[in-house]
Enzyme design. Structure first.
Site, PDB file in Angstrom:
ATOM      1  N   HIS A   1      24.933   6.259 -17.518  1.00  0.00           N
ATOM      2  CA  HIS A   1      23.764   6.409 -16.640  1.00  0.00           C
ATOM      3  C   HIS A   1      24.007   5.794 -15.262  1.00  0.00           C
ATOM      4  CE1 HIS A   1      20.869   7.015 -20.276  1.00  0.00           C
ATOM      5  NE2 HIS A   1      21.551   8.095 -19.978  1.00  0.00           N
TER       6      HIS A   1
ATOM      7  N   ASP B   1      19.726  20.662 -14.848  1.00  0.00           N
ATOM      8  CA  ASP B   1      20.510  19.487 -15.258  1.00  0.00           C
ATOM      9  C   ASP B   1      21.962  19.938 -15.394  1.00  0.00           C
ATOM     10  OD1 ASP B   1      21.446  17.139 -16.351  1.00  0.00           O
ATOM     11  OD2 ASP B   1      20.273  17.271 -18.196  1.00  0.00           O
TER      12      ASP B   1
ATOM     13  N   HIS C   1      20.003  18.771 -25.113  1.00  0.00           N
ATOM     14  CA  HIS C   1      18.575  18.453 -25.278  1.00  0.00           C
ATOM     15  C   HIS C   1      17.775  19.608 -24.720  1.00  0.00           C
ATOM     16  CE1 HIS C   1      18.669  17.462 -20.936  1.00  0.00           C
ATOM     17  NE2 HIS C   1      19.792  16.813 -21.199  1.00  0.00           N
TER      18      HIS C   1
ATOM     19  N   ASP D   1       0.817  -1.211   0.000  1.00  0.00           N
ATOM     20  CA  ASP D   1       0.000   0.000   0.000  1.00  0.00           C
ATOM     21  C   ASP D   1       0.853   1.265   0.000  1.00  0.00           C
ATOM     22  OD1 ASP D   1       0.991  -0.303   2.486  1.00  0.00           O
ATOM     23  OD2 ASP D   1      -0.891   0.013   3.561  1.00  0.00           O
TER      24      ASP D   1
ATOM     25  N   GLU E   1      26.414  19.740 -23.083  1.00  0.00           N
ATOM     26  CA  GLU E   1      27.033  18.740 -22.212  1.00  0.00           C
ATOM     27  C   GLU E   1      27.996  17.779 -22.901  1.00  0.00           C
ATOM     28  OE1 GLU E   1      24.235  15.592 -20.961  1.00  0.00           O
ATOM     29  OE2 GLU E   1      22.621  16.884 -21.655  1.00  0.00           O
TER      30      GLU E   1
ATOM     31  N   ASP F   1      26.337  14.325 -12.036  1.00  0.00           N
ATOM     32  CA  ASP F   1      25.307  14.845 -12.948  1.00  0.00           C
ATOM     33  C   ASP F   1      24.034  14.870 -12.128  1.00  0.00           C
ATOM     34  OD1 ASP F   1      23.360  15.305 -14.858  1.00  0.00           O
ATOM     35  OD2 ASP F   1      24.181  13.905 -16.328  1.00  0.00           O
TER      36      ASP F   1
ATOM     37  N   TYR G   1      35.069   9.824 -22.337  1.00  0.00           N
ATOM     38  CA  TYR G   1      35.009   8.649 -21.464  1.00  0.00           C
ATOM     39  C   TYR G   1      36.014   7.632 -21.978  1.00  0.00           C
ATOM     40  CZ  TYR G   1      30.693  11.214 -20.926  1.00  0.00           C
ATOM     41  OH  TYR G   1      29.778  12.231 -20.754  1.00  0.00           O
TER      42      TYR G   1
ATOM     43  N   ARG H   1      32.474  14.883 -17.895  1.00  0.00           N
ATOM     44  CA  ARG H   1      31.392  15.590 -18.601  1.00  0.00           C
ATOM     45  C   ARG H   1      31.220  16.936 -17.925  1.00  0.00           C
ATOM     46  NH1 ARG H   1      28.101  11.912 -18.648  1.00  0.00           N
ATOM     47  NH2 ARG H   1      26.612  12.269 -16.963  1.00  0.00           N
TER      48      ARG H   1
ATOM     49  N   HIS I   1      27.547  10.213 -26.819  1.00  0.00           N
ATOM     50  CA  HIS I   1      26.195  10.764 -26.634  1.00  0.00           C
ATOM     51  C   HIS I   1      26.084  12.136 -27.297  1.00  0.00           C
ATOM     52  CE1 HIS I   1      27.540  13.507 -23.411  1.00  0.00           C
ATOM     53  NE2 HIS I   1      28.181  12.497 -22.859  1.00  0.00           N
TER      54      HIS I   1
ATOM     55  N   HIS J   1      14.462  15.952 -19.998  1.00  0.00           N
ATOM     56  CA  HIS J   1      14.531  15.833 -21.456  1.00  0.00           C
ATOM     57  C   HIS J   1      13.172  16.328 -21.937  1.00  0.00           C
ATOM     58  CE1 HIS J   1      17.815  12.473 -21.282  1.00  0.00           C
ATOM     59  NE2 HIS J   1      18.214  13.630 -20.805  1.00  0.00           N
TER      60      HIS J   1
ATOM     61  N   GLU K   1      28.320  19.992 -17.982  1.00  0.00           N
ATOM     62  CA  GLU K   1      26.968  20.265 -18.493  1.00  0.00           C
ATOM     63  C   GLU K   1      26.384  21.517 -17.863  1.00  0.00           C
ATOM     64  OE1 GLU K   1      24.044  17.213 -17.566  1.00  0.00           O
ATOM     65  OE2 GLU K   1      22.739  17.959 -19.168  1.00  0.00           O
TER      66      GLU K   1
HETATM   67  N1  GLY Z   1      21.016  14.014 -16.623  1.00  0.00           N
HETATM   68  C1  GLY Z   1      20.511  13.561 -17.848  1.00  0.00           C
HETATM   69  C2  GLY Z   1      21.181  14.201 -18.964  1.00  0.00           C
HETATM   70  O1  GLY Z   1      22.191  14.820 -18.800  1.00  0.00           O
HETATM   71  O2  GLY Z   1      20.683  14.198 -20.070  1.00  0.00           O
HETATM   72 MN    MN Z   2      21.391  16.602 -19.822  1.00  0.00          MN
HETATM   73 MN    MN Z   3      22.714  15.664 -16.933  1.00  0.00          MN
END
Ligand code: GLY
Ligand code: MN
Ligand code: MN
Length: 467
Positions: A250, A278, A365, A42, A412, A267, A416, A433, A361, A372, A435
């Site tokens: 991820h 983000d 976005h 529940d 971003e 991140d 890697y 990274r 990547h 996103h 961003e």
């Molecule tokens: N944190 C998700 C991205 O950077 O797209």
């Molecule tokens: Mn992002």
């Molecule tokens: Mn991110």
């Protein structure tokens, strides 16, 4: 009664939906909020409203529906007041108060959903609904069947179904001043959380150079900072990656211990008043980059600068990626990550997609209510053209969309490096990274997340000054 101007943006958005229906020959739009999600037994997951529904109403309770008719009439369905349930689960607005609090024309309790929908659908030429909503089509089919059964009474059922999703996506893609102000606050809180994490690590390694700081402890610092500034919580699962974990794109904050000499990639961003931020920062655990880390870090920082320069009105959304890739690929050749003798020059490394071994990547976005966020990435009004695809081949599709003021994007780039034959060992297990969140302005873009430093020397200075 005094007019509540805080309702104006929601009223204006509903009016735009009505105008869209009107221009298409009339009809009715139906938008449910998100369902509650059971976690187990529940216990439910913490409730999060549907982004489209909240964009049109500002109403955060579960079990709610909005109906907009082409003439501008708006109807809300919501949970009824319930003294017993309110003791357990908290306040409910209820349909009596909804019109004055939310500025809708009328409201009904949820137990009248079927009756109200069947009544409203009768005589309408068209129905608009966010087609991607799971289960909604089946529910709508049931209502339409009941309307069709009234044909002998002279009640016509809608003959056309439209997807409201793209209409809402296009509206949400352009943020108004109030939305940008909220996103600015969200980004400032998140930047503060990144600074807090850097200071926390600096202090821990100053106390004990041989310390191991678990990722979850660093994550706790982020969450503390989000909540103490009133954010709802993280806008997405926080990534706190110690050392080699940064090469898992991820990766979620886990139990690995961060050690001196390693990098920490975070991140993480909060959600504030329904809007996401983000941010990614990568910093040395003990406050000093090693020479190898610094070499790669500076390449990523330069790639981000190039992508930022390419983020301006009239440029295409994809231009930032091309700009970043160009700098990253050159850096890969200069450092020997890519072997010039095998790969060729920078153009060849890009053409063949060889750079994707270390940068796999995209560079950004849309961001807004969803991390996103919704919005077309391709230019609707332009003819398809041949262009490079992701795998070093060619594809025919519409060009990337041109940026316009009011859009908000992330920028971003990253690098890697997994251990592999032919890859210089000094770079193994380094993942970086950087961003930021950028509002497209008339003259370029404004970074709203720079409360956390990016420049390597500034990060080192911040960490050396940490209390
Ligand atoms: N944190 C998700 C991205 O950077 O797209
Ligand atoms: Mn992002
Ligand atoms: Mn991110």
């Amino acid at each position: 009664m005094q007019r509540d101007s805080s309702l104006d943006p929601f009223r204006a958005r509903r009016a735009r939906i009505a105008a869209t229906l009107q221009a298409a020959g009339g009809g009715i739009a139906i938008v449910p909020t998100a369902p509650e999600r059971q976690r187990n037994a529940d216990s439910d997951h913490p409730y999060r409203h549907g982004s489209d529904f909240h964009y049109l109403t500002g109403f955060g309770e579960p079990g709610a529906w909005l109906v907009v008719e082409a003439d501008g009439h708006t109807t809300l369905l919501c949970r009824p007041k319930d003294a017993e349930r309110e003791i357990w689960d908290g306040f409910r607005l209820g349909p009596d108060a909804a019109p004055s609090v939310l500025g809708v024309n009328e409201a009904f309790p949820l137990d009248r959903l079927d009756e109200v929908m069947v009544g409203k659908l009768g005589g309408q030429p068209a129905v608009w609904q966010p087609a991607a909503t799971p289960g909604l089509q089946a529910q709508l089919d049931g209502w339409l069947e009941r309307v069709r059964a009234k044909a002998r009474q002279g009640i016509e059922a809608p003959r056309t179904l439209h997807d409201l999703g793209p209409v809402l996506a296009e509206m949400r893609l352009f943020k108004d001043a109030g939305e940008i102000a909220t996103m600015r606050r969200a980004a400032a809180i998140s930047a503060g959380a990144h600074v807090r994490a850097m200071r926390f690590c600096a202090a821990r390694f100053r106390q004990d150079a041989n310390a191991g700081v678990p990722e979850y402890e660093i994550e706790a610092e982020l969450l503390h900072e989000f909540r103490r500034h009133g954010a709802e919580g993280p806008a997405y699962g926080s990534i706190v990656a110690a050392g080699a974990n940064a090469c898992v794109l991820h990766y979620a904050a886990g139990r690995t211990e961060l050690k001196a000499g390693e990098l920490c990639l975070i991140d993480a961003g909060c959600e504030l008043d329904g809007y996401a931020s983000d941010i990614t920062r990568t910093f040395p655990a003990d406050g000093r980059f090693t020479p190898a880390q610094r070499e790669l870090y500076d390449i990523v920082a330069a790639a981000q600068r190039a992508a930022i320069d390419a983020t301006r009105p009239g440029a295409r959304q994809r231009d930032a990626h091309a700009a970043a890739v160009s700098v990253l690929a050159q850096g890969m050749l200069d450092t020997g990550l890519l072997d010039r003798a095998k790969v060729g020059d920078v153009d060849a490394a890009i053409e063949s997609s060889a750079y994707r071994a270390f940068y796999m990547h995209g560079t950004g976005h849309w961001i807004g209510r969803d991390v996103h966020d919704v919005g077309d990435y391709l230019s609707a009004g332009e003819a398809p053209v041949e262009q490079p695809d992701w795998q070093g081949g060619r594809v025919v599709k519409k060009p990337s969309r041109k940026l316009e003021p009011g859009m908000v994007v992330t920028i971003e780039p990253g690098l890697y490096v997994r251990p592999a034959e032919g890859v210089p060992e000094r770079y193994w297990n380094i993942g970086i990274r950087i961003e930021d969140d950028a509002v497209v302005t008339a003259g370029g873009c404004e970074l709203i997340s720079r409360g956390a430093p990016v420049d390597a020397a500034e990060i080192e200075a911040l960490m050396s000054d940490a209390p």
